[in-house]
Design a protein around this motif. Structure first.
Motif, mmCIF file in Angstrom:
data_model
loop_
_atom_site.group_PDB
_atom_site.id
_atom_site.type_symbol
_atom_site.label_atom_id
_atom_site.label_comp_id
_atom_site.label_asym_id
_atom_site.label_seq_id
_atom_site.Cartn_x
_atom_site.Cartn_y
_atom_site.Cartn_z
ATOM 1 N N LEU A 123 -65.331 54.357 -28.463
ATOM 2 C CA LEU A 123 -63.965 54.712 -28.834
ATOM 3 C C LEU A 123 -63.208 55.245 -27.624
ATOM 4 O O LEU A 123 -63.796 55.871 -26.740
ATOM 5 N N PRO A 124 -61.897 55.059 -27.572
ATOM 6 C CA PRO A 124 -61.098 55.701 -26.521
ATOM 7 C C PRO A 124 -61.174 57.222 -26.657
ATOM 8 O O PRO A 124 -61.452 57.756 -27.748
ATOM 9 N N PRO A 125 -60.922 57.973 -25.569
ATOM 10 C CA PRO A 125 -61.047 59.441 -25.631
ATOM 11 C C PRO A 125 -60.187 60.094 -26.691
ATOM 12 O O PRO A 125 -60.631 61.034 -27.362
ATOM 13 N N ASP A 126 -58.943 59.620 -26.872
ATOM 14 C CA ASP A 126 -58.087 60.282 -27.858
ATOM 15 C C ASP A 126 -58.602 60.058 -29.271
ATOM 16 O O ASP A 126 -58.563 60.979 -30.105
ATOM 17 N N GLU A 127 -59.111 58.846 -29.583
ATOM 18 C CA GLU A 127 -59.640 58.599 -30.919
ATOM 19 C C GLU A 127 -60.933 59.385 -31.141
ATOM 20 O O GLU A 127 -61.181 59.887 -32.247
ATOM 21 N N CYS A 157 -62.631 70.880 -26.122
ATOM 22 C CA CYS A 157 -63.428 69.756 -25.632
ATOM 23 C C CYS A 157 -62.581 68.929 -24.676
ATOM 24 O O CYS A 157 -61.350 68.821 -24.847
ATOM 25 N N LEU A 158 -63.232 68.390 -23.667
ATOM 26 C CA LEU A 158 -62.598 67.447 -22.742
ATOM 27 C C LEU A 158 -63.512 66.242 -22.625
ATOM 28 O O LEU A 158 -64.713 66.380 -22.388
ATOM 29 N N TYR A 159 -62.913 65.045 -22.798
ATOM 30 C CA TYR A 159 -63.686 63.800 -22.805
ATOM 31 C C TYR A 159 -63.048 62.861 -21.787
ATOM 32 O O TYR A 159 -61.834 62.596 -21.838
ATOM 33 N N ALA A 195 -58.854 62.791 -22.045
ATOM 34 C CA ALA A 195 -58.140 63.484 -23.121
ATOM 35 C C ALA A 195 -58.803 64.839 -23.313
ATOM 36 O O ALA A 195 -60.023 64.969 -23.133
ATOM 37 N N ARG A 196 -58.013 65.840 -23.669
ATOM 38 C CA ARG A 196 -58.581 67.180 -23.857
ATOM 39 C C ARG A 196 -57.979 67.844 -25.079
ATOM 40 O O ARG A 196 -56.810 67.614 -25.429
ATOM 41 N N ALA A 197 -58.798 68.673 -25.722
ATOM 42 C CA ALA A 197 -58.389 69.415 -26.916
ATOM 43 C C ALA A 197 -58.493 70.905 -26.616
ATOM 44 O O ALA A 197 -59.542 71.521 -26.804
ATOM 45 N N GLY A 198 -57.404 71.468 -26.093
ATOM 46 C CA GLY A 198 -57.361 72.897 -25.811
ATOM 47 C C GLY A 198 -58.232 73.342 -24.669
ATOM 48 O O GLY A 198 -58.444 74.539 -24.486
ATOM 49 N N PRO A 245 -51.631 64.528 -32.893
ATOM 50 C CA PRO A 245 -52.470 63.536 -32.211
ATOM 51 C C PRO A 245 -52.832 63.995 -30.811
ATOM 52 O O PRO A 245 -52.183 64.864 -30.235
ATOM 53 N N PHE A 246 -53.863 63.400 -30.271
ATOM 54 C CA PHE A 246 -54.277 63.680 -28.907
ATOM 55 C C PHE A 246 -53.766 62.565 -27.998
ATOM 56 O O PHE A 246 -53.661 61.400 -28.400
ATOM 57 N N GLU A 247 -53.445 62.931 -26.772
ATOM 58 C CA GLU A 247 -52.931 61.980 -25.812
ATOM 59 C C GLU A 247 -53.919 61.842 -24.662
ATOM 60 O O GLU A 247 -54.696 62.758 -24.377
#
Length: 922
Positions: A639-643, A673-675, A688-691, A721-723
């Motif tokens: 999957l892409p990082p945002d998904e 998390c950062l992916y 992509a990163r979540a906080g 959504p995540f970018e």
């Protein structure tokens, strides 16, 4: 023998037979100064007393004359001091006023501008005269830097040179000086006039005579003299009254009467069996009877000397010198215990000394000693409650117990714990003990050293204490065969060293025996007694609670660390896209939820992931494991990082919902998390990163940037959504991922931490391992309060000679062309052995794409750690592996691919899909 101050001659041996009776009124007494009989009961008239006082032959007369002279001298001194003070105040007032007026005029609006005008005198003269009259000074003079006057109260002096010291003022300082001018003694001040650049362009001088300032004080001088005369008269009258009272208080007694009175006093004073001490002003001893001499061992010449110079004990000397009130205050003087009572003496309400009585109460000494020992034991137990158990470390807690006991309770103290206790486990009686702490008054004691494993024999005091669970005392070690059987050679050295007594106390925490504490005595000759054994048991009991708490914490911390490390990657997977180094450091206070991972993906790509779970402890570690497992599963879907972050966000929300229903779990919301996915073919990195804190990028030239990656919300919040951000990385770039424990703490914010991290990362030609080491040395705190995860990945690129790519027409006849191209490509790579299987795999994949997919169709082959074959088409329909029936004409292609390839799968793209396979290289 005691003498009164001022008395000469030996003390009379005659003792009175009874109290002194008052003489009859008609008895004549010879008055020395008159030489005629007088009646002591009749008061003399004021005139007769005055003649006696002025004559100075009596004590009262001498006191009168002395006091009159003293008062007269004080009055004269006061008048002289007033005159001098008036002169000084006049000079100071003149100085202050002249400086204030000069500075005010120099800084007044228009003063500096007038100096630049054609005629400064015309502008400044009227202003100066107005200011002089308003302020009361005698003159205000404005001049240029050469000292030529522009203004003066006398116009004929304008244009002439100013008389005074100008050099300091030309340097920008204020000058004051006292001179005698044409108008008399005066004080003048010179102040510079400065332009905006600080340059001196002119000077202002103001002066005032001391007579002008001090005139008021001079007019008051007659009034002061009159007041002094009145004070002298009043003082003389008061002195006369005091002298008359002194005459009256002596009652006209002659020498015989005074001698008899003293001998009565002397006999009573020395007959009592209590020490009596009279201390006068300035702490001088005026009188001490025989008993006081004996009790305090005073020297013969004690009278008249200061109390602090008599060699008394410090507390006793302080009490006698202070004159304070004391009631039965106990003082130890050599081998006597003295109870001291002291009262201050007063003369007309003013303190003039003190009287102290001393009583020998040596029988109270033993009681006082026992009270002191009890107080010391209570203090020790209090200190044990405060000073033992300051940290949740088993070894440090044992050291605190040993350090507290020495030297207050024992000369040496040792703490021996079971090995399992040191690791947080349950103690086992059959195992050895390890010496954990040793403290003593000397470092060379022949006791077992720290770290030594010991197995105590059953006959030793420690063995008996461990077996019975109670304290064991050995008052005389040299006579204890059971103790000597432990180690004949070492026990002989201990006895020879001087250690003679021992108390062994088991460390009990409930039903568990954690070890044994031994207290050794060498300096004090007496062995341990029963009271000291009770104190040792209480002391060890308090310490045992702290040691057991530290043991439990060590066990839980070890369990959490073990769980956490088991959930983290034990080794990095093999891949060629990135050269990776990492560090993971758990927090000192507790295990956190920081984690990281490196995941190989299809197409020679690699995914880097780093995250942080809120909280500490087992729950955070377990949650971290769940998230890491979820990322593993999601990454398998390519999957892409945002998904992937969106799915992870939904998972965290579901976990929190389940925990909230149970009511006993901590929330996961707030985890970050950062992916990132790096493709070595295109050198593109999708992030992509979540906080989570942004990644750092160290370019090949050593410069450091923090790429602008959109900051999504932390996991579990939902709704947004995540970018993603796509970065093209040059070969040998270093991508740095980390958790917030590296850049944040209580003493600084994240912006400051990022700048410090930038400084630590800067530099070219460093390997990932060197960068990790440099960052931790520069940024790691002494005791990190949060976990720290750090990944440094140096990028590599898959060369064009290792990539083969071509388009395939949507025609079944093109499959033959694909086989031929594959054969040529494998021959150029030296992989002829894989020609058959590769032709078969690509034939099936291309046939499926032509039949079921859509144009365009593209084939790509990569030579990495394995041979990778990829077929792209624009359809989003994914094929599925299944068993074909005997009557089916198709459906066996993917089955053949699965059998021939090591791995295969499907990767979805925004405009289609890629079906890929991997084969191991021969």
């Amino acid at each position: 023998m005691v003498r009164l101050s001022g008395r000469s001659g030996a003390r009379s041996a005659r003792r009175p037979s009874g109290p002194r009776t008052r003489r009859a009124p008609d008895r004549a007494v010879v008055v020395p100064e008159r030489g005629v009989p007088r009646d002591p009961g009749r008061r003399r008239g004021p005139l007769a007393w005055l003649r006696s006082a002025v004559g100075g032959r009596s004590v009262a007369g001498q006191v009168f004359l002395l006091q009159v002279v003293i008062v007269l001298l004080l009055v004269v001194a006061a008048v002289v001091a007033l005159v001098l003070q008036v002169r000084y105040d006049s000079t100071q007032e003149a100085r202050n006023r002249s400086v204030a007026v000069a500075e005010a005029f120099a800084n007044a609006p228009g003063t500096r501008e007038a100096l630049d005008g054609p005629d400064p005198t015309a502008v400044l003269q009227p202003r100066a005269e107005a200011a002089r009259e308003a302020t009361g000074v005698d003159f205000i003079v404005v001049m240029n830097t050469d000292g030529i006057r522009y203004t003066h109260p006398k116009p004929d002096r304008i244009g002439k040179h100013f008389v005074g010291n100008l050099e300091p003022a030309l340097e920008g300082r204020v000058v004051t000086e006292q001179i005698t001018g044409t108008i008399g003694p005066l004080v003048q001040a010179v102040v510079p006039i400065e332009d905006p650049d600080g340059k001196v362009v002119g000077l202002v001088s103001a002066g005032i005579t001391t007579a002008t300032v001090g005139g008021t004080a001079d007019r008051q001088l007659p009034l002061v003299l009159i007041a002094a005369a009145v004070a002298l008269a009043l003082s003389t009258g008061g002195t006369a009254l005091v002298s008359r009272r002194l005459m009256r208080q002596t009652h006209g007694l002659g020498p015989d009467e005074m001698t008899r009175m003293y001998e009565h006093h002397d006999a009573v004073l020395h007959a009592v069996r209590e020490g009596v001490i009279i201390v006068g002003d300035e702490g001088r001893m005026l009188l001490a009877n025989d008993e006081a001499h004996r009790l305090l061992d005073l020297p013969e010449d004690a009278e008249g000397r200061r109390v602090r110079d008599l060699g008394l004990a410090a507390d006793t000397a302080e009490l006698l010198d202070s004159g304070r009130m004391a009631t039965d205050e106990v003082h130890l003087v050599k081998d006597r215990l003295l109870a001291v009572n002291q009262r201050p003496t007063h003369l007309r309400g003013k303190p003039s000394g003190s009287v102290a009585t001393l009583r020998d109460s040596t029988e109270l000494r033993a009681l006082s000693g026992r009270a002191e020992e009890a107080r010391e034991r209570l203090n020790m137990l209090y200190d044990a409650g405060v000073g033992i158990g300051t940290s949740l470390d088993v070894t440090r807690t044992a050291e605190e117990l040993a350090e507290l006991a020495v030297p207050r309770f024992a000369d040496y103290a040792t703490v021996d714990l079971f090995d399992a206790v040191l690791g947080g486990g349950q103690p086992e009686a059959a195992t050895r003990l390890r010496r954990t702490a040793l403290s003593g008054i000397r470092k060379d004691a022949p006791l077992y050293p720290v770290g030594r494993q010991i197995r105590f024999v059953d006959s030793s005091p420690q063995g008996r204490a461990l077996g019975d669970g109670s304290a064991v005392i050995e008052p005389r070690l040299q006579e204890a065969p059971g103790w000597r059987a432990q180690d004949l050679e070492r026990t002989a050295q201990v006895v020879e060293f001087g250690i003679h007594s021992l108390v062994a106390v088991p460390l009990r925490a409930g039903s568990l025996v954690l070890g044994v504490v031994s207290f050794w005595r060498s300096k004090k000759a007496e062995p341990f007694d029963a009271d000291e054994v009770a104190l040792a048991e209480e002391l060890v009991a308090r310490a045992a609670v702290s040691i057991d708490n530290a043991r439990r914490y060590t066990r839980e911390h070890s369990m959490a660390v073990t769980l956490q490390r088991s959930l983290l990657p034990r080794r990095l997977p093999e891949q060629n896209a990135l050269d990776i180094a990492y560090r993971y450091l758990p927090a000192q206070a507790g295990v956190g939820g920081d984690w990281f991972d490196v995941l190989p993906l299809s197409g020679a790509r690699v995914a880097l992931v780093v995250g942080d779970v809120v909280g500490h402890g087992l729950h955070a570690a377990a949650t971290m494991g769940r998230l890491r497992t979820a990322v593993h599963n999601f990454s398998a879907l390519d999957l892409p990082p945002d998904e992937l972050l969106a799915l992870l966000d939904e998972l965290v929300a579901r976990i929190d919902q389940d925990e909230a229903q149970e009511g006993d779990g901590a929330a996961v919301t707030g985890a970050t998390c950062l992916y990132a996915v790096y493709d070595p073919v295109s050198r593109l990195c999708t992030i992509a990163r979540a906080g989570h804190p942004p990644p750092a990028l160290v370019r090949p030239d050593g410069t450091v940037d923090f790429p602008d990656v959109p900051a999504g919300p932390p996991l579990g919040l939902g709704g947004l959504p995540f970018e993603t951000a796509e970065l093209e990385l040059a070969r040998d770039s270093r991508l740095v991922l980390y958790t917030d424990g590296l850049v944040e703490d209580r003493g600084r914010d994240i912006d400051e931490g990022l700048e410090l991290l930038r400084d630590a990362l800067a530099g070219a030609d460093r390997t990932p391992e060197e960068i990790c080491q440099a960052v931790l040395e520069a940024r790691l705190p002494a005791r990190p309060s949060d976990d720290i995860a750090l990944i440094v990945a140096r990028t590599r690129a898959l060369g064009a000679d290792l990539v083969a790519e071509w388009d395939v027409p949507s025609d079944p006849a093109a499959v033959a062309q694909v086989r031929a191209t594959v054969t040529r490509t494998l021959e150029s790579w030296g992989l002829e052995e894989l020609t058959f299987t590769t032709e078969l795999i690509l034939s099936e994949l291309v046939t499926n794409a032509i039949r079921y997919g859509g144009a365009p169709i593209r084939v790509r082959m990569l030579r990495d750690r394995s041979l990778i074959c990829e077929v792209f088409d624009s359809s989003s329909t994914s094929p599925h592996l299944r068993y074909a029936a005997m009557t089916d004409e198709g459906g066996r292609g993917l089955f053949l691919v699965a059998q021939l390839a090591e791995r295969w799968g499907t990767r979805y793209l925004p405009a289609g899909k890629v079906i890929w396979s991997e084969q191991p290289l021969p």
